[in-house]
Design a protein around this motif. Structure first.
Motif, short mmCIF file in Angstrom:
data_model
loop_
_atom_site.label_atom_id
_atom_site.label_comp_id
_atom_site.label_asym_id
_atom_site.label_seq_id
_atom_site.Cartn_x
_atom_site.Cartn_y
_atom_site.Cartn_z
N PHE A 127 0.85 -1.18 0.00
CA PHE A 127 0.00 0.00 0.00
C PHE A 127 0.89 1.24 0.00
O PHE A 127 1.74 1.40 0.88
N THR A 128 0.70 2.10 -0.98
CA THR A 128 1.47 3.34 -1.05
C THR A 128 0.50 4.51 -1.15
O THR A 128 -0.59 4.40 -1.71
N THR A 173 -8.66 -0.09 10.29
CA THR A 173 -9.09 0.62 9.09
C THR A 173 -9.42 -0.36 7.97
O THR A 173 -10.40 -0.18 7.23
N ALA A 174 -8.62 -1.40 7.84
CA ALA A 174 -8.90 -2.41 6.81
C ALA A 174 -10.23 -3.11 7.07
O ALA A 174 -10.99 -3.41 6.15
N GLY A 175 -10.54 -3.35 8.34
CA GLY A 175 -11.82 -3.97 8.68
C GLY A 175 -13.00 -3.06 8.41
O GLY A 175 -14.04 -3.49 7.90
N TRP A 176 -12.84 -1.78 8.73
CA TRP A 176 -13.93 -0.82 8.45
C TRP A 176 -14.20 -0.74 6.96
O TRP A 176 -15.36 -0.64 6.54
N ILE A 177 -13.15 -0.79 6.15
CA ILE A 177 -13.34 -0.77 4.71
C ILE A 177 -14.08 -2.03 4.25
O ILE A 177 -14.98 -1.98 3.39
N VAL A 190 -13.08 1.78 -4.28
CA VAL A 190 -12.99 1.77 -2.82
C VAL A 190 -11.71 1.08 -2.36
O VAL A 190 -11.03 1.53 -1.44
N VAL A 191 -11.37 -0.02 -3.02
CA VAL A 191 -10.13 -0.74 -2.67
C VAL A 191 -8.91 0.14 -2.94
O VAL A 191 -7.98 0.19 -2.13
N ALA A 192 -8.91 0.84 -4.06
CA ALA A 192 -7.80 1.74 -4.36
C ALA A 192 -7.71 2.85 -3.31
O ALA A 192 -6.61 3.23 -2.86
N THR A 193 -8.86 3.38 -2.90
CA THR A 193 -8.88 4.40 -1.85
C THR A 193 -8.34 3.84 -0.55
O THR A 193 -7.60 4.52 0.18
N ALA A 194 -8.69 2.59 -0.24
CA ALA A 194 -8.21 1.96 1.00
C ALA A 194 -6.70 1.84 1.01
O ALA A 194 -6.04 2.10 2.03
N ALA A 245 -1.98 3.74 3.73
CA ALA A 245 -0.61 4.20 3.57
C ALA A 245 -0.45 5.62 4.11
O ALA A 245 0.55 5.95 4.76
N THR A 246 -1.44 6.47 3.87
CA THR A 246 -1.38 7.85 4.36
C THR A 246 -1.40 7.88 5.89
O THR A 246 -0.62 8.62 6.51
N LEU A 247 -2.29 7.11 6.50
CA LEU A 247 -2.35 7.07 7.97
C LEU A 247 -1.04 6.59 8.56
O LEU A 247 -0.62 7.06 9.64
#
Length: 414
Positions: free
Chosen positions: A120-121, A375-379, A169-173, A178-180
């Motif tokens: 993830f970048t 965060t991955a779970g919320w997505i 949505v997956v791309a946003t995740a 990565a941003t967080l």
């Protein structure tokens, strides 16, 4: 259409979606959850679906929709907690943590496909906006404050945030996780932006060298904390998704609910207690807590009558880290002391505390690991909720105020 050489009817994606009364992307969501099976067309374009299987799913959905009218439980295909075990889509989470990294498990939960080595970048503009916003925070702001502000700033920097198609949505995740991670201040030797999330997080939580034994514990913790059924933060995230909120807003809702002493903050209390136990001994610390009328943190979990399997898995990994021996010994003394009178087992907060104390991480490190992991779970829950009837989570309040008609309030005399 039918399979060549057979009489078995096959449906195109569009036909399957029409029979199910959903969008075509929701059909693929059913595939990723294991509720439908697909087969590629001989020409390689598109997928086909067994008509009988589609019809069976449609009937099941109709029954569940009727049952949902009575405000029954929220259906989910992500996590099962049963008989002191913890499963993601039917697979033991501890086995997943043994074999795969955080990004691989997250990607699999979102899409149903395992992509070895996925990374993830962060998008350059998204990360820059998040860093500018975080830089404006007061000096005393904590790590979770940074994450909440970063999620909001990242949303503002993404003009495509309202696209709720699964691949978007997956791309946003990918970008958001990565941003967080990258918005946290680096305290150790920096890692490249395409390094695994666990390695990049490590350099932001401690100055210790990122040895493989340590990274294995942190990466496993991230996997094990991705989801835990309908915890309060996950319910908040699903309510936001039910209103078709974009993924950043969904994660912001989850982060808001996480920021409390009874949820995300629990690991910080366990960290502080364990620090004290390393100095004074576990029995002395337990006695101090009980004398003050405080609950001993890091023990017991309402969903596990026995041992928390996530804690067991992390303790096993920590046994292979020599530097964790002292903290691990103190944690086990706490458990043994309480077990003399109360049959409480260590939960994942105590296991996280052993990691954060032994690795010289700050008190809020466990909550930070928890937030990024979850965060991955919320997505995953958002993707599930986007395929449901919008605004289905609308409870009706039970009014307890004075019955009407009531006179309007009077302005007090001067």
């Amino acid at each position: 259409m039918t399979d060549q050489g057979t009489d078995t009817p096959r449906l195109s994606t569009r036909e399957a979606a029409e029979r199910l009364g959903v969008k075509p992307e929701t059909v693929y969501a059913y595939v990723s959850r294991g509720q439908l099976t697909s087969r590629r067309n001989p020409g390689g374009r598109g997928s086909t679906f067994d008509a009988a299987e589609v019809e069976a799913l449609a009937r099941r959905n109709r029954r569940e929709t009727r049952a949902g009218d009575d405000d029954g439980p929220i259906g989910t295909s992500i996590t099962l907690i049963e008989n002191d075990r913890h499963y993601y889509r039917g697979v033991d989470s501890t086995k997943l943590a043994e074999r795969y990294g955080y990004e691989e498990v997250a990607q699999w939960l979102w899409t149903g496909e395992l992509r070895p080595g996925v990374r993830f970048t962060a998008h350059t503009e998204t990360l820059a906006a998040a860093r500018r916003a975080v830089a404006a925070l007061p000096a005393h702001s904590g790590l979770l404050d940074r994450l909440r502000v970063a999620a909001i700033a990242a949303a503002a920097a993404d003009p495509l945030r309202f696209e709720l198609e699964r691949s978007a949505v997956v791309a946003t995740a990918h970008d958001l996780i990565a941003t967080l991670t990258d918005v946290l201040p680096v305290v150790g030797e920096p890692e490249p932006s395409d390094a695994p999330v666990a390695r990049r997080m490590w350099t932001r939580l401690t100055t210790r060298a990122p040895e493989e034994s340590w990274l294995r514990v942190l990466d496993s913790a991230l996997v094990l904390l991705i989801d835990h059924d309908l915890a309060v933060s996950t319910v908040a995230a699903r309510v936001a998704a039910s209103a078709q909120a974009h993924p950043y807003a969904v994660v912001s809702a989850g982060l808001g609910a996480l920021d409390g002493p009874l949820h995300g903050g629990a690991s910080g209390f366990a960290h502080r207690m364990l620090m004290d136990a390393v100095e004074r001994g576990g029995a002395a610390v337990v006695a101090s807590h009980l004398r003050a009328g405080r609950r001993v943190p890091g023990l017991g979990h309402k969903l596990y009558p026995g041992e928390d399997p996530r804690a067991q898995a992390l303790f096993t990994l920590l046994e292979d880290v020599p530097q964790a021996a002292e903290a691990l010994r103190a944690a086990r003394e706490i458990v043994a002391t309480m077990a003399r009178h109360v049959p409480l087992h260590a939960n994942v907060d105590l296991a996280l505390a052993v990691l954060t104390v032994a690795a010289d991480m700050p008190q809020e490190a466990g909550e930070t690991v928890f937030a990024v992991a979850r965060t991955a779970g919320w997505i995953a829950h958002a993707l599930e909720e986007y395929g449901e009837q919008p605004l289905r989570m609308r409870p009706v309040g039970q009014y307890r105020g004075p019955r009407p008609p009531q006179p309007p309030p009077l302005v007090p005399l001067p």
